[in-house]
Design a protein around this motif. Sequence first.
Motif, PDB file in Angstrom:
ATOM      1  N   ALA A 274      48.883  43.906  42.995  1.00  0.00           N
ATOM      2  CA  ALA A 274      48.576  42.539  43.681  1.00  0.00           C
ATOM      3  C   ALA A 274      47.463  42.628  44.471  1.00  0.00           C
ATOM      4  CB  ALA A 274      49.932  42.132  44.331  1.00  0.00           C
ATOM      5  N   VAL A 275      46.907  41.218  44.338  1.00  0.00           N
ATOM      6  CA  VAL A 275      45.722  41.004  45.057  1.00  0.00           C
ATOM      7  C   VAL A 275      45.863  39.659  45.871  1.00  0.00           C
ATOM      8  CG1 VAL A 275      43.310  40.424  44.876  1.00  0.00           C
ATOM      9  CG2 VAL A 275      44.100  41.851  43.181  1.00  0.00           C
ATOM     10  N   LEU A 276      45.771  40.143  47.276  1.00  0.00           N
ATOM     11  CA  LEU A 276      45.520  38.809  48.115  1.00  0.00           C
ATOM     12  C   LEU A 276      44.181  38.442  48.357  1.00  0.00           C
ATOM     13  CD1 LEU A 276      48.253  40.111  50.762  1.00  0.00           C
ATOM     14  CD2 LEU A 276      48.758  38.600  48.836  1.00  0.00           C
ATOM     15  N   THR A 277      44.063  36.948  48.468  1.00  0.00           N
ATOM     16  CA  THR A 277      42.420  36.764  48.591  1.00  0.00           C
ATOM     17  C   THR A 277      42.421  35.657  49.625  1.00  0.00           C
ATOM     18  OG1 THR A 277      40.309  36.213  47.566  1.00  0.00           O
ATOM     19  CG2 THR A 277      42.483  35.214  46.805  1.00  0.00           C
ATOM     20  N   LEU A 278      41.219  35.581  50.358  1.00  0.00           N
ATOM     21  CA  LEU A 278      40.975  34.367  51.191  1.00  0.00           C
ATOM     22  C   LEU A 278      39.462  34.367  51.512  1.00  0.00           C
ATOM     23  CD1 LEU A 278      41.673  35.247  55.074  1.00  0.00           C
ATOM     24  CD2 LEU A 278      41.529  36.985  53.130  1.00  0.00           C
ATOM     25  N   GLY A 279      39.118  33.123  51.709  1.00  0.00           N
ATOM     26  CA  GLY A 279      37.606  33.089  51.921  1.00  0.00           C
ATOM     27  C   GLY A 279      37.007  32.701  50.497  1.00  0.00           C
ATOM     28  N   CYS A 280      35.741  32.090  50.806  1.00  0.00           N
ATOM     29  CA  CYS A 280      35.039  31.760  49.613  1.00  0.00           C
ATOM     30  C   CYS A 280      34.599  32.710  48.603  1.00  0.00           C
ATOM     31  CB  CYS A 280      33.871  30.730  49.946  1.00  0.00           C
ATOM     32  SG  CYS A 280      32.607  31.363  50.982  1.00  0.00           S
ATOM     33  N   GLY A 281      34.836  34.032  49.102  1.00  0.00           N
ATOM     34  CA  GLY A 281      34.641  35.215  48.089  1.00  0.00           C
ATOM     35  C   GLY A 281      35.492  35.066  47.054  1.00  0.00           C
ATOM     36  N   LYS A 282      36.757  34.348  46.973  1.00  0.00           N
ATOM     37  CA  LYS A 282      37.633  34.344  46.080  1.00  0.00           C
ATOM     38  C   LYS A 282      36.909  33.739  44.849  1.00  0.00           C
ATOM     39  CE  LYS A 282      39.964  30.124  47.739  1.00  0.00           C
ATOM     40  NZ  LYS A 282      39.780  30.224  49.320  1.00  0.00           N
ATOM     41  N   TYR A 283      35.806  32.846  44.852  1.00  0.00           N
ATOM     42  CA  TYR A 283      35.302  32.294  43.920  1.00  0.00           C
ATOM     43  C   TYR A 283      34.622  32.898  42.829  1.00  0.00           C
ATOM     44  CZ  TYR A 283      36.079  27.662  45.522  1.00  0.00           C
ATOM     45  OH  TYR A 283      36.213  26.280  46.304  1.00  0.00           O
ATOM     46  N   ARG A 284      34.661  34.133  43.177  1.00  0.00           N
ATOM     47  CA  ARG A 284      34.297  35.511  42.210  1.00  0.00           C
ATOM     48  C   ARG A 284      35.439  35.605  41.050  1.00  0.00           C
ATOM     49  NH1 ARG A 284      28.784  36.722  42.102  1.00  0.00           N
ATOM     50  NH2 ARG A 284      28.034  35.687  44.190  1.00  0.00           N
ATOM     51  N   PHE A 285      36.594  35.185  41.376  1.00  0.00           N
ATOM     52  CA  PHE A 285      37.630  35.692  40.443  1.00  0.00           C
ATOM     53  C   PHE A 285      38.889  34.727  40.647  1.00  0.00           C
ATOM     54  CE2 PHE A 285      37.650  38.312  44.490  1.00  0.00           C
ATOM     55  CZ  PHE A 285      38.654  38.052  45.110  1.00  0.00           C
ATOM     56  N   TYR A 286      38.668  33.727  41.275  1.00  0.00           N
ATOM     57  CA  TYR A 286      39.820  32.774  41.715  1.00  0.00           C
ATOM     58  C   TYR A 286      40.502  32.100  40.634  1.00  0.00           C
ATOM     59  CZ  TYR A 286      37.441  28.345  40.700  1.00  0.00           C
ATOM     60  OH  TYR A 286      36.452  27.335  40.453  1.00  0.00           O
ATOM     61  N   ASP A 287      39.652  32.248  39.535  1.00  0.00           N
ATOM     62  CA  ASP A 287      40.420  31.404  38.209  1.00  0.00           C
ATOM     63  C   ASP A 287      40.685  32.520  37.212  1.00  0.00           C
ATOM     64  OD1 ASP A 287      37.805  32.263  37.590  1.00  0.00           O
ATOM     65  OD2 ASP A 287      37.268  30.611  36.398  1.00  0.00           O
ATOM     66  N   LYS A 288      40.866  33.882  37.529  1.00  0.00           N
ATOM     67  CA  LYS A 288      41.389  35.107  36.870  1.00  0.00           C
ATOM     68  C   LYS A 288      42.933  34.787  36.330  1.00  0.00           C
ATOM     69  CE  LYS A 288      37.271  36.652  36.507  1.00  0.00           C
ATOM     70  NZ  LYS A 288      36.265  36.667  35.029  1.00  0.00           N
ATOM     71  N   GLN A 289      43.280  35.103  35.200  1.00  0.00           N
ATOM     72  CA  GLN A 289      44.513  35.285  35.037  1.00  0.00           C
ATOM     73  C   GLN A 289      45.218  36.568  34.875  1.00  0.00           C
ATOM     74  OE1 GLN A 289      46.510  32.251  34.433  1.00  0.00           O
ATOM     75  NE2 GLN A 289      44.391  31.238  35.276  1.00  0.00           N
ATOM     76  N   LEU A 290      45.873  36.982  35.936  1.00  0.00           N
ATOM     77  CA  LEU A 290      46.325  38.296  36.235  1.00  0.00           C
ATOM     78  C   LEU A 290      47.727  38.389  35.755  1.00  0.00           C
ATOM     79  CD1 LEU A 290      44.266  39.544  39.528  1.00  0.00           C
ATOM     80  CD2 LEU A 290      43.692  39.487  37.069  1.00  0.00           C
ATOM     81  N   GLY A 291      48.421  37.346  35.709  1.00  0.00           N
ATOM     82  CA  GLY A 291      49.655  37.684  35.417  1.00  0.00           C
ATOM     83  C   GLY A 291      50.590  37.742  36.338  1.00  0.00           C
TER      84      GLY A 291
ATOM     85  N   ASP B 210      58.415  37.437  39.093  1.00  0.00           N
ATOM     86  CA  ASP B 210      58.088  36.050  39.529  1.00  0.00           C
ATOM     87  C   ASP B 210      56.778  35.828  40.454  1.00  0.00           C
ATOM     88  OD1 ASP B 210      60.469  35.235  37.958  1.00  0.00           O
ATOM     89  OD2 ASP B 210      61.848  35.314  39.712  1.00  0.00           O
ATOM     90  N   ILE B 211      56.259  36.971  40.857  1.00  0.00           N
ATOM     91  CA  ILE B 211      55.305  36.979  41.892  1.00  0.00           C
ATOM     92  C   ILE B 211      54.068  37.041  41.076  1.00  0.00           C
ATOM     93  CG2 ILE B 211      54.255  37.850  44.127  1.00  0.00           C
ATOM     94  CD1 ILE B 211      57.159  39.314  44.451  1.00  0.00           C
ATOM     95  N   PRO B 212      53.158  35.901  41.374  1.00  0.00           N
ATOM     96  CA  PRO B 212      51.740  36.178  40.705  1.00  0.00           C
ATOM     97  C   PRO B 212      50.982  37.445  41.243  1.00  0.00           C
ATOM     98  CG  PRO B 212      52.296  33.770  41.500  1.00  0.00           C
ATOM     99  CD  PRO B 212      53.375  34.619  42.187  1.00  0.00           C
ATOM    100  N   ARG B 213      50.025  37.940  40.487  1.00  0.00           N
ATOM    101  CA  ARG B 213      49.410  39.060  41.059  1.00  0.00           C
ATOM    102  C   ARG B 213      48.398  38.712  41.690  1.00  0.00           C
ATOM    103  NH1 ARG B 213      46.799  42.286  37.068  1.00  0.00           N
ATOM    104  NH2 ARG B 213      46.310  43.573  39.151  1.00  0.00           N
ATOM    105  N   LEU B 214      47.925  37.381  41.733  1.00  0.00           N
ATOM    106  CA  LEU B 214      46.618  37.253  42.502  1.00  0.00           C
ATOM    107  C   LEU B 214      47.426  35.621  43.384  1.00  0.00           C
ATOM    108  CD1 LEU B 214      43.789  36.677  43.132  1.00  0.00           C
ATOM    109  CD2 LEU B 214      43.531  35.236  41.376  1.00  0.00           C
ATOM    110  N   LEU B 215      47.076  36.009  44.744  1.00  0.00           N
ATOM    111  CA  LEU B 215      47.801  35.000  45.820  1.00  0.00           C
ATOM    112  C   LEU B 215      46.633  34.520  46.706  1.00  0.00           C
ATOM    113  CD1 LEU B 215      51.087  37.190  46.665  1.00  0.00           C
ATOM    114  CD2 LEU B 215      50.946  35.219  45.164  1.00  0.00           C
ATOM    115  N   ASP B 216      46.267  33.284  46.551  1.00  0.00           N
ATOM    116  CA  ASP B 216      45.335  32.854  47.257  1.00  0.00           C
ATOM    117  C   ASP B 216      45.796  32.428  48.794  1.00  0.00           C
ATOM    118  OD1 ASP B 216      43.028  31.418  48.741  1.00  0.00           O
ATOM    119  OD2 ASP B 216      42.826  29.930  46.953  1.00  0.00           O
TER     120      ASP B 216
END
Length: 540
Positions: free
Chosen positions: A418-435, A439-445
């Motif tokens: 899983a990937v937790l992310t925060l900060g505007c660095g997430k704009y590098r991948f914030y719209d990726k569909q990781l599945g 029931d837990i999204p792999r990408l959590l902002d």
Amino acid sequence: MYCNQCEQTSKGIACTVTGVCGKKPEVAALQDVLLFALKELSMYADQARQEGILDPEVNHFTVEALFSTLTNVNFDPQRFLDMVTKCVSLRENLKTKLSSSPNPLLAKNPTVAFAATLPELIKQGEEIGFLVDQKGDADLRSLQELLIYGLKGVAAYAHHALILGKENDNIYAFIHSSLAKIGNPELDLNDWLELVMQCGEINLAAMELLDAANTETFGHPVPTEVPLGHKAGKCILVSGHDLKDLKDLLEATQNSGINIYTHGEMLPAHGYPELKKYPHLYGNYGTAWQNQKKEFVDFPGPILMTTNCIQEPQENYRDNIFTAGPVGWPGIKHAPHGDFAEVIAKAKAMPGFSNDEDKGSVMVGFARNSVMGVADQIIAAVKSGDLKHIFLVGGCDGAKPGRNYFTEFVEKTPDNTAVLTLGCGKYRFYDKQLGTIGDIPRLLDIGQCNDAYSAIQIAVALSQAFECGVNDLPLSMVLSWYEQKAVSILLTLLYLGIKDIRLGPSLPAFVSPNVLDVLVKNFDLKPISTVEQDLTTILA
């Protein structure tokens, strides 16, 4: 001019002609003068506090003025002249309140008479130079610069909290006592290293204070789907971190037919219950701060920049942009806190969007309450082997090459991570569909850099659940940095004893080889290498 406070600094050393951020030499000189004036004010504030004298105006001015010297915040020379003038006035007022017997530090440092006009003050700033002697011992200089930049980050968080009515005198006290010590030849390397670690501790208190201010005012963030497109109608774009400015604007535009869009650091605002309840807070437009020059020109409404991350406004949208709070650019209209009448009038005069457009959506709002609400599922997934590792990939974004590393890193993380992310660095991948994993999204902002406290609390809660230390968790931090708030967060992580942090895309220019060696030996701090190598090492 000498400025090395951001990751994008010229040639990886320092900006000495003009700033990569757009800062002119005269503004750099004025910021140097302001830092020097703040040091003097801090010396008197520190002494006053020891005598039981607390001055709220001094405290509030200190954090706002220090915040204004961060990268991409204030570029307006007149505003700096005004701040130096006020700083001197506050200093002289404190003098009258102190005992007649000054302490040795004040006696050894007579105050400076600062110039009263811009040309003279700029010249004075060029003569004074940076607060830390650039010709002194490299390691002493490095630790003092690390402390100054950490203090700037602390001041930013304290200022954000203050706007919402939250403050803590311990934070002001540390800022004043630390600034008062800069340049003190009686302190050795161990003293400066201790102060740097204390800065990480006080920044934790500042982030906790800001977290309380945000959640008590706007509620705890909840998972929320945010449209990336737009709908027909008048519109205003809001960037930066100031949630109160956003709230005031939302209240002022109710039932006006104007839709409000977030940009950059403001994206997490959609997850706060007291903000998302406004139906005209519609979606997010654009991406990270460094793309604003090419994105703002196409926005058919006014743009409000709050708190930081402004770039030089281009002619094709210069008349449509406004600043608020500490943000400033010469010739750009400034809106006082809560007074957005001119911004709203501009929105009504501009065309707005002519049609609806669907560009998909992203999810935000996975702050600590949301994540810990499914902690039992996370723990079960780890114990069953369905979730092998958690990555915290976050921090700042920027224009310097090398940041595609973070996109590739997230894309190549295994499906059982899983990937937790925060900060505007997430704009590098914030719209990726990781599945998902269950029931837990792999990408959590988790949110913005202001929400780093949430990430820390998630790590602490997981370590308690697994009855181990944070460093024993299947959790790795891969961080990108750009400016001084990222420095203060890094110091907090080091203060908490968190090890094996990967930092990129390059290491700070102000960290000397010997200081870096200490950080590597004590905390296993390391620069990013290649995605494949780092993933292999982490998952081994």
